[in-house]
Scaffold this motif. Structure first.
Motif, PDB file in Angstrom:
ATOM      1  N   HIS A  58      26.801  23.480  25.575  1.00  0.00           N
ATOM      2  CA  HIS A  58      28.025  22.690  25.728  1.00  0.00           C
ATOM      3  C   HIS A  58      28.799  22.604  24.416  1.00  0.00           C
ATOM      4  O   HIS A  58      30.032  22.645  24.417  1.00  0.00           O
ATOM      5  N   HIS A  59      28.085  22.493  23.303  1.00  0.00           N
ATOM      6  CA  HIS A  59      28.778  22.407  22.018  1.00  0.00           C
ATOM      7  C   HIS A  59      28.105  23.237  20.921  1.00  0.00           C
ATOM      8  O   HIS A  59      28.570  23.245  19.789  1.00  0.00           O
ATOM      9  N   CYS A  60      27.023  23.913  21.258  1.00  0.00           N
ATOM     10  CA  CYS A  60      26.326  24.771  20.285  1.00  0.00           C
ATOM     11  C   CYS A  60      26.083  26.153  20.876  1.00  0.00           C
ATOM     12  O   CYS A  60      25.946  26.302  22.097  1.00  0.00           O
ATOM     13  N   ASN A  61      26.006  27.150  20.011  1.00  0.00           N
ATOM     14  CA  ASN A  61      25.504  28.466  20.355  1.00  0.00           C
ATOM     15  C   ASN A  61      24.338  28.781  19.425  1.00  0.00           C
ATOM     16  O   ASN A  61      24.335  28.366  18.266  1.00  0.00           O
ATOM     17  N   LYS A  62      23.372  29.518  19.935  1.00  0.00           N
ATOM     18  CA  LYS A  62      22.229  29.925  19.121  1.00  0.00           C
ATOM     19  C   LYS A  62      22.010  31.413  19.321  1.00  0.00           C
ATOM     20  O   LYS A  62      22.075  31.920  20.447  1.00  0.00           O
ATOM     21  N   TYR A  63      21.718  32.128  18.226  1.00  0.00           N
ATOM     22  CA  TYR A  63      21.461  33.560  18.300  1.00  0.00           C
ATOM     23  C   TYR A  63      20.179  33.863  17.533  1.00  0.00           C
ATOM     24  O   TYR A  63      20.040  33.472  16.371  1.00  0.00           O
ATOM     25  N   TYR A  64      19.253  34.564  18.191  1.00  0.00           N
ATOM     26  CA  TYR A  64      17.948  34.786  17.583  1.00  0.00           C
ATOM     27  C   TYR A  64      17.259  35.979  18.227  1.00  0.00           C
ATOM     28  O   TYR A  64      17.704  36.511  19.255  1.00  0.00           O
ATOM     29  N   SER A  65      16.144  36.401  17.633  1.00  0.00           N
ATOM     30  CA  SER A  65      15.355  37.513  18.130  1.00  0.00           C
ATOM     31  C   SER A  65      14.347  37.049  19.167  1.00  0.00           C
ATOM     32  O   SER A  65      13.517  36.177  18.892  1.00  0.00           O
ATOM     33  N   TYR A  66      14.379  37.667  20.337  1.00  0.00           N
ATOM     34  CA  TYR A  66      13.367  37.367  21.340  1.00  0.00           C
ATOM     35  C   TYR A  66      12.013  37.906  20.915  1.00  0.00           C
ATOM     36  O   TYR A  66      10.982  37.246  21.106  1.00  0.00           O
ATOM     37  N   PHE A  67      11.987  39.099  20.329  1.00  0.00           N
ATOM     38  CA  PHE A  67      10.711  39.678  19.900  1.00  0.00           C
ATOM     39  C   PHE A  67      10.021  38.789  18.870  1.00  0.00           C
ATOM     40  O   PHE A  67       8.807  38.602  18.906  1.00  0.00           O
ATOM     41  N   VAL A  68      10.789  38.247  17.928  1.00  0.00           N
ATOM     42  CA  VAL A  68      10.198  37.356  16.922  1.00  0.00           C
ATOM     43  C   VAL A  68       9.776  36.036  17.572  1.00  0.00           C
ATOM     44  O   VAL A  68       8.693  35.510  17.275  1.00  0.00           O
ATOM     45  N   TRP A  69      10.609  35.486  18.454  1.00  0.00           N
ATOM     46  CA  TRP A  69      10.240  34.254  19.148  1.00  0.00           C
ATOM     47  C   TRP A  69       8.967  34.457  19.959  1.00  0.00           C
ATOM     48  O   TRP A  69       8.070  33.601  19.963  1.00  0.00           O
ATOM     49  N   GLU A  70       8.863  35.575  20.651  1.00  0.00           N
ATOM     50  CA  GLU A  70       7.669  35.879  21.443  1.00  0.00           C
ATOM     51  C   GLU A  70       6.434  35.929  20.547  1.00  0.00           C
ATOM     52  O   GLU A  70       5.374  35.381  20.881  1.00  0.00           O
ATOM     53  N   SER A  71       6.566  36.583  19.395  1.00  0.00           N
ATOM     54  CA  SER A  71       5.465  36.661  18.442  1.00  0.00           C
ATOM     55  C   SER A  71       5.088  35.272  17.925  1.00  0.00           C
ATOM     56  O   SER A  71       3.909  34.919  17.823  1.00  0.00           O
ATOM     57  N   ASP A  72       6.097  34.459  17.595  1.00  0.00           N
ATOM     58  CA  ASP A  72       5.840  33.095  17.129  1.00  0.00           C
ATOM     59  C   ASP A  72       5.102  32.278  18.192  1.00  0.00           C
ATOM     60  O   ASP A  72       4.193  31.503  17.884  1.00  0.00           O
ATOM     61  N   SER A  73       5.502  32.451  19.444  1.00  0.00           N
ATOM     62  CA  SER A  73       4.890  31.708  20.536  1.00  0.00           C
ATOM     63  C   SER A  73       3.415  32.078  20.688  1.00  0.00           C
ATOM     64  O   SER A  73       2.540  31.208  20.771  1.00  0.00           O
ATOM     65  N   LEU A  74       3.132  33.369  20.710  1.00  0.00           N
ATOM     66  CA  LEU A  74       1.751  33.826  20.837  1.00  0.00           C
ATOM     67  C   LEU A  74       0.916  33.415  19.628  1.00  0.00           C
ATOM     68  O   LEU A  74      -0.242  33.011  19.758  1.00  0.00           O
ATOM     69  N   SER A  75       1.539  33.481  18.445  1.00  0.00           N
ATOM     70  CA  SER A  75       0.825  33.132  17.220  1.00  0.00           C
ATOM     71  C   SER A  75       0.524  31.639  17.148  1.00  0.00           C
ATOM     72  O   SER A  75      -0.522  31.231  16.648  1.00  0.00           O
ATOM     73  N   THR A  76       1.450  30.816  17.634  1.00  0.00           N
ATOM     74  CA  THR A  76       1.221  29.371  17.641  1.00  0.00           C
ATOM     75  C   THR A  76       0.039  29.020  18.535  1.00  0.00           C
ATOM     76  O   THR A  76      -0.818  28.207  18.170  1.00  0.00           O
ATOM     77  N   VAL A  77      -0.018  29.636  19.703  1.00  0.00           N
ATOM     78  CA  VAL A  77      -1.145  29.403  20.609  1.00  0.00           C
ATOM     79  C   VAL A  77      -2.441  29.882  19.958  1.00  0.00           C
ATOM     80  O   VAL A  77      -3.469  29.192  20.002  1.00  0.00           O
ATOM     81  N   ASP A  78      -2.387  31.047  19.335  1.00  0.00           N
ATOM     82  CA  ASP A  78      -3.581  31.587  18.682  1.00  0.00           C
ATOM     83  C   ASP A  78      -4.046  30.683  17.544  1.00  0.00           C
ATOM     84  O   ASP A  78      -5.246  30.471  17.353  1.00  0.00           O
ATOM     85  N   TYR A  79      -3.103  30.119  16.808  1.00  0.00           N
ATOM     86  CA  TYR A  79      -3.460  29.278  15.661  1.00  0.00           C
ATOM     87  C   TYR A  79      -4.188  28.009  16.085  1.00  0.00           C
ATOM     88  O   TYR A  79      -5.042  27.487  15.365  1.00  0.00           O
ATOM     89  N   ARG A  80      -3.844  27.503  17.274  1.00  0.00           N
ATOM     90  CA  ARG A  80      -4.499  26.288  17.758  1.00  0.00           C
ATOM     91  C   ARG A  80      -5.991  26.498  17.992  1.00  0.00           C
ATOM     92  O   ARG A  80      -6.787  25.573  17.888  1.00  0.00           O
ATOM     93  N   THR A  81      -6.361  27.719  18.346  1.00  0.00           N
ATOM     94  CA  THR A  81      -7.752  27.980  18.736  1.00  0.00           C
ATOM     95  C   THR A  81      -8.506  28.871  17.768  1.00  0.00           C
ATOM     96  O   THR A  81      -9.731  28.845  17.735  1.00  0.00           O
ATOM     97  N   ASN A  82      -7.790  29.668  16.978  1.00  0.00           N
ATOM     98  CA  ASN A  82      -8.440  30.621  16.081  1.00  0.00           C
ATOM     99  C   ASN A  82      -8.465  30.056  14.676  1.00  0.00           C
ATOM    100  O   ASN A  82      -7.443  30.001  14.003  1.00  0.00           O
ATOM    101  N   ARG A  83      -9.623  29.654  14.214  1.00  0.00           N
ATOM    102  CA  ARG A  83      -9.758  29.064  12.883  1.00  0.00           C
ATOM    103  C   ARG A  83     -10.345  30.040  11.867  1.00  0.00           C
ATOM    104  O   ARG A  83     -10.746  29.647  10.787  1.00  0.00           O
TER     105      ARG A  83
END
Length: 285
Positions: free
Chosen positions: A75-100
């Motif tokens: 409505h008042h903002c636009n955002k531009y970013y990499s899906y490939f990097v976001w996907e990697s961040d998402s998988l890595s965040t999940v991995d970090y929670r369980t992989n010590r």
């Protein structure tokens, strides 16, 4: 290891790509990093999401893209970013929670033709436009250059032509402009009444479906348009501070042209690697 919004683990490896040719934008250093996506703030509601392939060899095959990027329109903002990097961040965040173990799997690196984690400023930056201002959050290979800088929302001086074509299933019209030192051609469609496009492009009477510089080093092409209703979020960026755009561009030129000397990479004999590479940035000025 403490949890941080950005957890950096660098693999500084000089690769063997030595030429700069059309439709290629290759980095010379592999960069392993992820941003913890659990730490975010909601800034708007996304109503339209547009996907763009960066330098696709085959527009039907996402594995041939240098990157797959998303424009979120709110409505008042636009955002531009990499899906490939976001996907990697998402998988890595999940991995970090369980992989010590502290080990980082190559399977978590960003996908794409750029080569599983090779840093590219067009992938690792996030752009947010609001109130006539464009803010770029940088994600660099040295922490001191991670910050954000503001600039007025770009106002390209487009010249409309009478040329038309069907691109990505849309009836499009061609326009041209000069921006940040390069000449560009864009194809836009009035069938999607959004005056935005990929990266910093916008201002045409319809969605920019495809845009490229006339040297054909960088090509952004729409792969799909989605009507959605979902929160638009951004990282909290607790460690980011204001930084000058000129400082960022200067560093990116140095690190692309001579990564070994700029960051500090040694060979097995203990000598600094000073090999230089050609670099053609999207922004020349």
């Amino acid at each position: 290891m403490k949890i941080r919004t950005t957890i950096l683990f660098f693999l500084l490896t000089v690769l063997c790509h030595t030429s700069m040719s059309a439709q290629q934008k290759q980095s010379k250093i592999a960069y392993i990093a992820f941003s913890n996506i659990d730490k975010y703030v909601i800034i708007d509601t996304t109503t339209v999401r547009v996907w763009y392939a960066l330098n696709a060899l085959d527009i039907q095959d996402e594995n041939t893209y240098i990157d797959w990027q998303i424009l979120e329109v709110g409505h008042h903002c636009n955002k531009y970013y990499s899906y490939f990097v976001w996907e990697s961040d998402s998988l890595s965040t999940v991995d970090y929670r369980t992989n010590r173990s502290g080990r980082y799997s190559n399977k978590l690196l960003p996908r794409g033709r750029n080569g599983h984690g090779n840093w590219n400023e067009l992938e690792y930056h996030v752009l947010i436009a609001e109130n006539g201002k464009l803010r770029t959050y940088t994600r660099e290979r040295l922490r001191e250059y991670e910050g954000y800088y503001d600039e007025p929302y770009p106002d390209q001086q487009w010249a409309l032509t009478q040329d038309t074509a069907t691109i990505s299933g849309y009836h499009c019209q061609r326009a041209t402009c000069r921006f940040h030192g390069r000449n560009f051609e864009a194809w836009f469609t009035s069938e999607v009444p959004i005056k935005y496009g990929p990266w910093k492009f916008g201002g045409l009477p319809g969605l920019i479906v495809k845009v490229y510089d006339t040297d054909h080093l960088y090509t952004f092409e729409c792969t799909k348009v989605e009507r959605v209703r979902r929160p638009m979020v951004r990282s909290k960026y607790p460690h980011h501070r204001p930084i000058k755009r000129e400082t960022v561009l200067k560093f990116e030129r140095k690190v692309n042209e001579c990564p070994g000397r700029t960051i500090g990479i040694w060979d097995i004999e203990g000598n600094i690697i000073s090999k230089t590479y050609p670099y053609a940035p999207l922004e020349l000025e």
